[in-house]
Enzyme design. Structure first.
Site, PDB file in Angstrom:
ATOM      1  N   SER A 183       0.807  -1.398  -0.185  1.00 13.62           N
ATOM      2  CA  SER A 183      -0.048  -0.063  -0.185  1.00 13.62           C
ATOM      3  C   SER A 183       0.805   1.145  -0.015  1.00 13.62           C
ATOM      4  CB  SER A 183      -0.945  -0.093   1.234  1.00 13.62           C
ATOM      5  OG  SER A 183       0.049  -0.240   2.345  1.00 13.62           O
ATOM      6  N   HIS A 211      -5.683  -2.900  -2.937  1.00  9.27           N
ATOM      7  CA  HIS A 211      -5.170  -2.069  -3.811  1.00  9.27           C
ATOM      8  C   HIS A 211      -5.093  -2.730  -5.070  1.00  9.27           C
ATOM      9  CE1 HIS A 211      -4.252   0.890  -0.726  1.00  9.27           C
ATOM     10  NE2 HIS A 211      -3.867   0.145   0.072  1.00  9.27           N
ATOM     11  N   LYS A 242     -11.550   1.749  -1.409  1.00  9.83           N
ATOM     12  CA  LYS A 242     -10.606   2.300  -2.486  1.00  9.83           C
ATOM     13  C   LYS A 242     -11.390   2.285  -3.630  1.00  9.83           C
ATOM     14  CE  LYS A 242      -7.390   0.485   0.639  1.00  9.83           C
ATOM     15  NZ  LYS A 242      -7.453   1.643   1.789  1.00  9.83           N
TER      16      LYS A 242
HETATM   17  C1  LIG Z   1      -3.506  -3.143   2.237  1.00  7.02           C
HETATM   18  C2  LIG Z   1      -4.695  -2.627   2.962  1.00  7.02           C
HETATM   19  N1  LIG Z   1      -5.484  -3.608   3.754  1.00  7.02           N
HETATM   20  C3  LIG Z   1      -6.697  -3.219   4.193  1.00  7.02           C
HETATM   21  C4  LIG Z   1      -6.754  -1.979   4.747  1.00  7.02           C
HETATM   22  C5  LIG Z   1      -7.962  -1.717   5.398  1.00  7.02           C
HETATM   23  O1  LIG Z   1      -9.113  -1.319   4.692  1.00  7.02           O
HETATM   24  P1  LIG Z   1     -10.308  -0.131   5.241  1.00  7.02           P
HETATM   25  O2  LIG Z   1      -9.591   1.173   5.026  1.00  7.02           O
HETATM   26  O3  LIG Z   1     -11.363  -0.453   3.978  1.00  7.02           O
HETATM   27  O4  LIG Z   1     -10.647  -0.610   6.540  1.00  7.02           O
HETATM   28  C6  LIG Z   1      -6.200  -0.953   4.080  1.00  7.02           C
HETATM   29  C7  LIG Z   1      -6.639   0.296   3.985  1.00  7.02           C
HETATM   30  O5  LIG Z   1      -5.712   1.295   4.358  1.00  7.02           O
HETATM   31  C8  LIG Z   1      -4.986  -1.368   3.287  1.00  7.02           C
HETATM   32  O6  LIG Z   1      -4.109  -0.454   2.646  1.00  7.02           O
END
Ligand SMILES: Cc1ncc(COP(=O)(O)O)c(C=O)c1O
Length: 395
Positions: A183, A211, A242
């Protein structure tokens, strides 16, 4: 002052950056969200959003959310387990499972609670969880809650992963958990090699498609699909926050794994279900990303254009292969300073410092949307180049 307050009053890092006028967090947006937003009435180019498909202000999605609110109300007032299941949740689960190529799926209230509730509950005391050291914080929290032995390997270092696998008892469950697209750095997990090791050591794989969804694979099915390895990956998770322009998340897998999670995953059972509006919005976004192929093409055109421009301007952008472009700074103070200089020029970018990265790898993260234009990229590259040069980050 109580001992607790005395201890917490020593935390002054935010104040240090506030006093220097470079504190970058909690800025308020007071407009619709697209590639341009307003903050305090000032127009700002948005390069911090994870809305890769640029769908957060799409008419069809807004209408779907409004109609669902009118039909079902504003909240579900209960867990999926009990009174919180709507036909809308079940329809979305069916569509998501089919989309990512798995038998069944479960919808959670956020992507974070998917990882927290899934990674913590799949394996047991005698088992192992193996993670890349740059996995998302939600995966880290999930593994911390688990009773299994936890092993970490250096980012995308497949020899290091193999060494950890060799430490595991051959007959124990070994779950490898990775971000499909990392990310902060924008690079991809080396899934072909992870799958080879999975097979060699009789392990299992879970991939976080936060992502990857909407961006990679056929019709945006994600990184597993991009590599043609969906069948070899045991568990896939994704978020709605996202590309799917909403809030919520899901996990998809075979029937038995989903049956286990449905009745054991604590963040699924002991938390209220996703709102009708958020669920309907994610579902409509899922339809649009499958129908509107031009949108993903635009995202890739603008991504390739921006990657070329940033490289040519002399930025260090690492191994990114996605619409996430890290501009390395390697200094926390300068990371905040350059974020402030950019903001003063009307450019919103995200500073990334520990624990979101290693202390020596601080960066600013530029994220692209399908709706960005080449003119917006040109403006950003020109002004970021000036800011990076002013602070002596690039020559
Ligand atoms: C790789 C990854 N997994 C999980 C999440 C968590 O998702 P959410 O923001 O929908 O709770 C994020 C969000 O920042 C992320 O970047």
């Amino acid at each position: 002052m109580g001992l607790l307050q005395e201890k917490l009053s020593k935390f002054r890092l935010p104040q240090y950056f506030m006093e220097r006028g470079v504190y970058p967090y909690f800025r308020e947006i007071d407009s619709a969200q697209d590639t341009e937003v307003t903050m305090d009435g000032k127009r700002i180019l948005m390069f911090g959003s994870n809305s890769y498909m640029g769908l957060t202000y799409h008419e069809r999605i807004i209408n779907a959310a409004i109609e669902a609110t009118r039909k079902y109300g504003t909240g579900c007032a209960g867990s999926r387990f009990l009174n919180g299941t709507l036909d809308l949740h079940v329809q979305l689960e069916k569509e998501l499972a089919e989309f990512v190529g798995k038998e069944e799926a479960l919808v959670y209230s956020t992507g974070f609670t998917v990882n927290e509730g899934v990674v913590s509950c799949l394996t047991d005391r005698n088992d192992y969880i193996l993670c890349d050291d740059r996995d998302h914080a939600s995966i880290v929290d999930g593994r911390r809650l688990s009773f299994s032995t936890q092993l970490k390997y250096k980012h995308n270092d497949m020899a290091a992963l193999e060494k950890e696998l060799q430490k595991c008892k051959p007959d124990a469950v070994k779950l490898i958990v990775v971000d499909g697209v990392f990310s902060m750095e924008g690079d991809l997990a080396n899934l072909p090699e992870i799958v080879r090791l999975k097979e060699k050591y009789n392990a299992s794989i879970m991939v976080d498609e936060a992502h990857g969804l909407g961006v990679f694979g056929r019709d945006g099915r994600g990184v597993c699909d991009h590599f043609g390895l969906t069948d070899q990956v045991d568990v896939i998770m994704g978020t709605f926050s996202k590309s799917l322009a909403s809030i919520g998340g899901f996990v998809a897998s075979d029937k038995d794994t989903i049956n286990w999670l449905r009745h054991n995953s604590r963040s699924y059972i002991f938390s209220a279900s996703n709102t009708p509006a958020a669920t309907a919005a994610a579902r409509e976004a899922l339809h649009i990303i499958q129908e509107d192929k031009q949108r993903r093409q635009n995202l890739w055109d603008i991504t390739n254009y921006a990657l070329e421009k940033f490289r040519a301007a002399g930025f260090e952008i690492g191994e990114t292969e996605s619409p996430i472009i890290p501009l390395y700074v390697h200094d926390a103070d300068k990371t905040f300073e350059v974020t402030k200089l950019a903001f003063d020029e009307g450019i919103f970018i995200n500073p990334v410092i520990p624990p979101a990265c290693a202390p020596q790898d601080t960066l600013v993260r530029v994220a692209l949307m399908a709706t960005h234009t080449k003119e917006q990229i040109d403006y950003a590259v020109e002004h970021l180049t000036k800011a990076f040069k002013k602070l002596d980050i690039i020559k």
